[in-house]
Design an enzyme around this catalytic site. Structure first.
Site, PDB file in Angstrom:
ATOM      1  N   HIS A  43     -44.984   6.782   4.066  1.00  0.00           N
ATOM      2  CA  HIS A  43     -43.553   6.489   4.207  1.00  0.00           C
ATOM      3  C   HIS A  43     -42.753   7.070   3.044  1.00  0.00           C
ATOM      4  CE1 HIS A  43     -40.284   4.030   5.967  1.00  0.00           C
ATOM      5  NE2 HIS A  43     -39.798   4.142   4.738  1.00  0.00           N
ATOM      6  N   HIS A  87     -36.830   1.907  12.294  1.00  0.00           N
ATOM      7  CA  HIS A  87     -37.333   0.585  11.914  1.00  0.00           C
ATOM      8  C   HIS A  87     -38.198   0.065  13.054  1.00  0.00           C
ATOM      9  CE1 HIS A  87     -36.249  -2.663   8.763  1.00  0.00           C
ATOM     10  NE2 HIS A  87     -36.886  -1.671   8.217  1.00  0.00           N
TER      11      HIS A  87
END
Ligand SMILES: Nc1ncnc2c1ncn2[C@@H]1O[C@H](COP(=O)(O)OP(=O)(O)O)[C@@H](O)[C@H]1O
Ligand SMILES: [Mg+2]
Lengths: 236, 741, 82, 82
Positions: free
Chosen positions: B47, B93
């Protein structure tokens, strides 16, 4: 701007988010002067008209408008209103006026339990307030709503009083002006979209005149509410 | 905190490979302590480090005459003239939204909005690009409802209109939904802020919500061994959003930006205080000293490990000019925000963290940020899904019945049930509301407007990631140009399965190539983006989903073109050629229940010419309406223009390709335009000059949608009935369910 | 038979509502307030007179609909409705 | 000391939320549910150990802020927080 033009005060609570939209209408579209008044200030800077804009004051945590009504500025606004000054509460601003007791009744969560943002139609029930005098009585106007808690209600005696004292300013209706359940976006009692106090100088409504005040946005009808205020103050 | 060698498990629990750990030892010349291990784990996570995607992303075109800020900052920025620029970015998300749809989606909106206003821009709009599984899959309606409520709850409260997006349903998302949100802001080009910790001696300020034990992810297990049972019991997995606090943060920051007091600023997103401090120091080539004991905490007994890695929302890190510290604290005070000096900028090239007077982490910046590991993971090229014989299928008995059926599918049905829950008007800039090809927002104080859209067709990408990605860019550009705006630049959100699987990396590489080629052909550089890997469950990955967000510029908002038909009698013309393509179409899925390929072909040069023509026709005010032809094909596109206007249309099509492909094929590079009969010759001339095929196929009429081919009526339906089906199907399907209140 | 389901934020989970209310109460002069947590309460009228069965059913309702068990806890009690 | 304030729609005031929840529970198969009313509950931590004083203070909070007495009733009880 020309001296004859009135001065607007736009109250800014933490979480207000239509303050700039109202400021844009007052200044850019009407050519009036307008000041932002921070919720902790107690000086309306010589305003002739006070606007409580839409948004989520204090996040609307607890209840829409519940926490905002305690802001210091509300004492000044109350005094201004009691002296007959024109006060307009739009959406969240209306909810604050209700919580502050400047207008009677309360709003509950929308019948559909959802936030609803779309155009609705309203019938002008009282065209003699400082914010509606440029409309025709019974005129049907289209305005956008954007709220999750607009389901107005009040105790029976209050409702009766509103009916008989011309306290109801706008009612949700269909395009042809009929007040129907389908045309009611939130379940408000008697299709009530906006009300005024007995003197008529304090007006609150759920729909957004500030969002339909210029041709570029496809609808100018809301601008008449602001122009009404200007005309009502114009030296006769 | 820890002594001696770390166990294999501890290293594994921090998602670090043996090689990566060896590299850590080499960088430090010693064993990292647990806090430092946590920091490496976070900073080198996929990430934060983009370690699997970097080498591929390098191939994207990222520069252009208007590009002020390309990838690498909190958001990309392009110049729009008049001393203004637009900042925009898309973020995913996905995983949090599957666990807790409301909070997951809400905090997704909060995160992307922080990325925009940290650049100094005032956000003017958001778009949400949503992928769900089959509506009847377990929890799916609950997920749809929660995600939509979450986006509404956060965006509406912030006062940022959600003006567009897309919503697709595909069984392959049953256990991995996607929530991608794009936000766009406007910033004076001379007053842009960046995430840089510059000026040794300048104070480092923490502002916003207190730090709790929220979302301490991968490394959670490991830390608990030290933080104890208390923590394990208390630590919530889900972050809760507080849009009110973020609204105050936004207003306070925007007020502060006018006062020449801020040196650099960044939000605390993934890996919270860790990534923000390392990235800010990394970009500036400086160092930081921070005292974790000064960080405002929400809970008792929080360890340095937790404070550094917490992902509590609504927090920012900023570096102020030392002589203006008072101004900074004053402004945050006005907005009733907690702001604390937690450290200072150094020129040591290291981040040193103290806690109770002890050094708990002392790490070099560069190896953790700029020079994090980069992998060229093994990959196998994707094999395109081809036809399984749809060419042999008999033509349907009734094309009208097909159209009705297609208009009612969740993919095609109108999504007003979603967008009426979003405040899409606040800010009074929304000139084109949700429902058109692209949202259009005027820029106050100018004659300009921005056109915004997000697009990708996962069914195409599942058949052919390269083409699917290229078509996403082309469709976005077409949607923008259909409003009259000129496509400017792109942000992307690349959602894929596990990069550790060669097939997935093959898809990724192909999709990135598709994006690159298309963005080059259409001169729309990629200025920001986001990669989301590991979207798979039990080895079943999502289809490659490279979501494309695009912004376009309309120099003169009065020249905007809209989708609805305008006048009865106007000519209706189809721009572009229809090929005999039904692969990956809604028609095959809905009418025949098949997911054959191939993905439609794409001719990027033709797309560029079509975009140029649409922009020119709008600029010269020659057309009355325009609509890009995409999902559902020509018949659906015609129906959309009719339903949006209440007018009908009479269409004559030339035979050539089979009727079903003519009506429902999803051939790319096409758009519908209408114009007054008197303008036909000039429109034709413009199309010829632009080298774009143009066929006048009919005229705008009254109440009916009538399509015939070679004298044979294919479709003849009352627009009002089609409209009723199309506008109510989705809401009905949602509200009949008990999963939805 | 009347049953009461109370739903509240789990420990450690941020409760923005409670926080906002606490600080508002402070501004209103209730300085003695140190913490507020905001929850929901449902007064449910259920047919049947077996408290055990009704309570069990109410728990199911909480799990399925009334509470978001990822971030909220709940409790159930047979009680008189106000 | 912990005090609990419960706020609920007044008798006769229509409660859209309670209504929606009741019908959803029905659709979920809880046919025995005949009525639901949705309220709020606040768990308030107040310094001081005089229950009478604390309860009085809590009533004030409810009157002033926690309840909109136009449409809502409330009750207060000293209680243990979950
Ligand atoms: N989740 C959503 N939020 C807001 N608007 C949406 C959403 N999904 C679809 N829309 C709107 O519905 C319209 C049609 O969407 P789509 O089918 O993707 O259009 P197109 O085929 O032109 O890309 C667009 O205006 C889009 O903005
Ligand atoms: Mg699309």
């Amino acid at each position: 701007m020309s001296a004859a033009k009135p001065r607007f005060a736009i109250v800014v609570f933490p979480g207000s988010n239509c303050d700039q939209d109202c400021h844009h209408v007052a200044t850019e579209l009407l050519g009036c002067d307008a000041d932002y008044v921070w919720h902790r200030d107690t000086d309306l800077k010589g305003a002739d008209v006070v606007i409580l804009p839409g948004g989520f004051a204090y996040g609307d945590y607890l209840r829409a408008g519940a926490l905002a009504r305690f802001s210091p500025v509300m004492e000044t606004v109350t005094r201004f209103a009691m002296d007959g000054g024109p006060v307009l509460g739009i959406c969240n601003g209306f909810q604050v006026l209700l919580e502050a007791g400047l207008l009677p009744g309360a709003v509950r969560v929308n019948r559909g339990l959802r936030y609803v943002c779309k155009d609705v139609h309203m019938r002008v029930e009282n065209a003699s307030t400082p914010f509606t005098r440029l409309y025709e009585p019974g005129q049907v106007v289209k305005m956008p709503v954007g709220h999750g808690e607009g389901n107005y209600t009040a105790p029976p005696e209050t409702l009766t009083e509103l009916e008989y004292e011309a306290g109801i300013v706008f009612r949700y209706c269909d395009e042809s002006g009929r007040v129907t359940d389908e045309a009611n976006p939130n379940g408000a009692t008697a299709g009530i979209a906006g009300i005024a106090n007995r003197e008529g100088n304090i007006v609150g409504l759920m729909p957004h005149p500030d969002r339909c005040a210029e041709g570029l946005l496809g609808n100018e009808v809301g601008r008449r509410m602001f122009e009404s205020a200007v005309s009502s103050l114009a030296p006769a | 905190m820890t002594s001696g060698a770390h166990t294999r498990d501890l290293i594994a629990e921090h998602n670090l490979s043996a090689e990566e750990f060896a590299r850590i030892l080499e960088i430090l010349g010693r064993e990292p302590n647990l806090v430092e291990l946590g920091v490496f784990s976070a900073m080198w996570s996929e990430h934060c480090s983009y370690k699997s995607s970097r080498i591929h992303l390098k191939k994207l075109p990222t520069t252009g005459p208007r590009v002020i800020q390309g990838p690498g900052e909190n958001a990309g920025i392009v110049d729009i003239g008049d001393g203004l620029a637009v900042a925009f970015k898309m973020e995913s998300h996905n995983h949090p939204s599957f666990i807790e749809p409301y909070q997951g989606a809400a905090t997704g909106v909060g995160g992307i909005l922080r990325d925009i206003f940290t650049m100094g821009a005032r956000p003017i709009a958001s778009l949400d690009s949503l992928r769900f599984g089959h509506l009847d899959a377990p929890r799916m309606r609950h997920l749809v409802d929660g995600v939509v409520r979450g986006i509404a709850g956060y965006g509406n409260c912030m006062g940022i209109p959600t003006v567009g997006g897309e919503t697709t349903f595909h069984p392959a998302y049953d256990r991995n939904i996607l929530v991608n949100v794009m936000s766009v802001g406007v910033v004076p080009s001379h007053r842009i802020f960046r995430g840089r910790a510059e000026g040794a001696g300048n104070p480092v300020i923490y502002v916003g919500s207190k730090t709790g034990r929220d979302g301490i992810h991968g490394a959670t297990m490991a830390s608990e061994e030290f933080a104890g049972d208390e923590t394990r019991r208390k630590r919530p997995t889900v972050q809760v959003g507080d849009p009110f606090t973020e609204k105050l943060l936004m207003e306070a920051c925007l007020e502060l930006f006018e006062l020449d007091a801020v040196v650099g600023i960044q939000d605390m997103g993934a890996a919270g205080l860790t990534s923000s401090s390392f990235e800010m120091a990394g970009r500036a080539g400086s160092g930081l000293e921070i005292d974790l004991s000064k960080v405002p905490v929400r809970e008792t007994g929080m360890t340095p490990y937790e404070i550094l890695l917490s992902e509590s929302q609504e927090r920012m890190l900023l570096v102020a000019r030392k002589d203006r510290l008072d101004t900074v604290l004053e402004v945050f005070g006005k907005w009733e925000l907690e702001a604390v000096v937690i450290g200072r900028v150094t020129d040591s090239g290291r981040v040193v963290a103290f806690f109770d007077g002890r050094i708990v982490a002392d790490l070099p910046v560069a190896p953790l940020s700029e020079r994090a590991p980069v992998y060229d993971r093994p990959r196998v090229p994707p094999t395109p899904v081809l036809s399984r014989g749809w060419e042999e299928l008999p033509e349907p008995a009734s094309y009208g019945a097909c159209l009705r059926k297609i208009l009612a599918t969740e993919n095609i049905a109108q999504k007003s049930w979603i967008w009426t829950q979003y405040d899409h008007m606040v800010g009074t800039n929304t000139v084109e509301r949700p429902g058109g090809d692209a949202a259009v927002l005027r820029i106050k104080g100018t004659s300009k407007a921005m056109a915004l859209t997000s697009d990708v067709n996962p069914f195409f990408c599942a058949c052919d990631p390269y083409r699917g990605a290229a078509i996403a860019v082309a469709e976005a550009a077409r949607s923008i140009a259909a409003t009259g705006a000129r496509p400017l630049a792109v942000t992307d959100c690349l959602n894929f399965g596990s990069p550790e699987r060669p097939e997935i990396m093959g898809q990724f590489e192909a999709a990135v190539r598709g994006l690159s080629d298309a963005c080059r052909a259409l001169s729309t550089p990629v200025v920001s983006g986001n990669v989301s890997f590991y979207n798979e469950t039990d080895g079943r990955p999502i289809p490659p989903t490279p979501t494309v967000g695009m912004v376009g510029l309309l120099e003169d908002v009065s020249r905007q073109v809209r989708m609805p038909f305008r006048r009865e009698g106007d000519r209706v013309a189809l721009l572009g050629r229809t090929r005999d393509e039904l692969g990956a179409s809604e028609f095959l899925r809905t009418i025949h229940g098949r997911d054959d390929g191939p993905c439609p072909d794409v001719d990027l040069e033709a797309e560029r010419r079509l975009v140029e023509l649409l922009v020119r026709l709008a600029d010269e005010r020659r057309i009355a309406s325009a609509h890009d032809v995409s999902d559902g094909g020509l018949a659906v596109a015609l129906a959309e223009c009719a339903m949006a206007s209440g007018l009908g249309v009479e269409v004559r099509l030339e035979p050539g390709v089979r009727p079903s492909a003519l009506l429902f094929g999803e051939t790319t590079g096409r758009a519908l335009v209408t114009f007054a009969p008197g303008d036909e010759s000039s429109v034709r001339a413009a199309a010829e000059t632009a080298d774009v095929p143009l066929d006048v196929i009919g005229r705008v009429g009254a109440g009916r949608l009538a399509i015939e081919m070679a004298g044979r009526a294919l479709v003849d339906e009352p627009v009002a009935e089609l409209s009723d089906i199309w506008t109510t199907a989705f809401a009905r399907s949602m509200e009949e369910s008990a999963e939805v209140l | 038979m009347k049953v009461e389901v109370r739903v509240y934020p789990k420990e450690g989970v941020l409760d923005p509502q409670g926080r906002a209310i606490a600080s508002a109460l402070g501004r209103l002069g209730h300085e003695t307030v140190s913490d507020v947590r905001a929850g929901k309460i449902f007064f449910i009228e259920v047919e049947g007179d077996d408290p055990v069965a009704v309570e069990a059913e109410a728990r199911k309702m909480a799990e399925e609909l009334l509470a978001n068990t990822v971030i909220e806890g709940y409790d159930v009690r047979i009680a008189a409705q106000p």
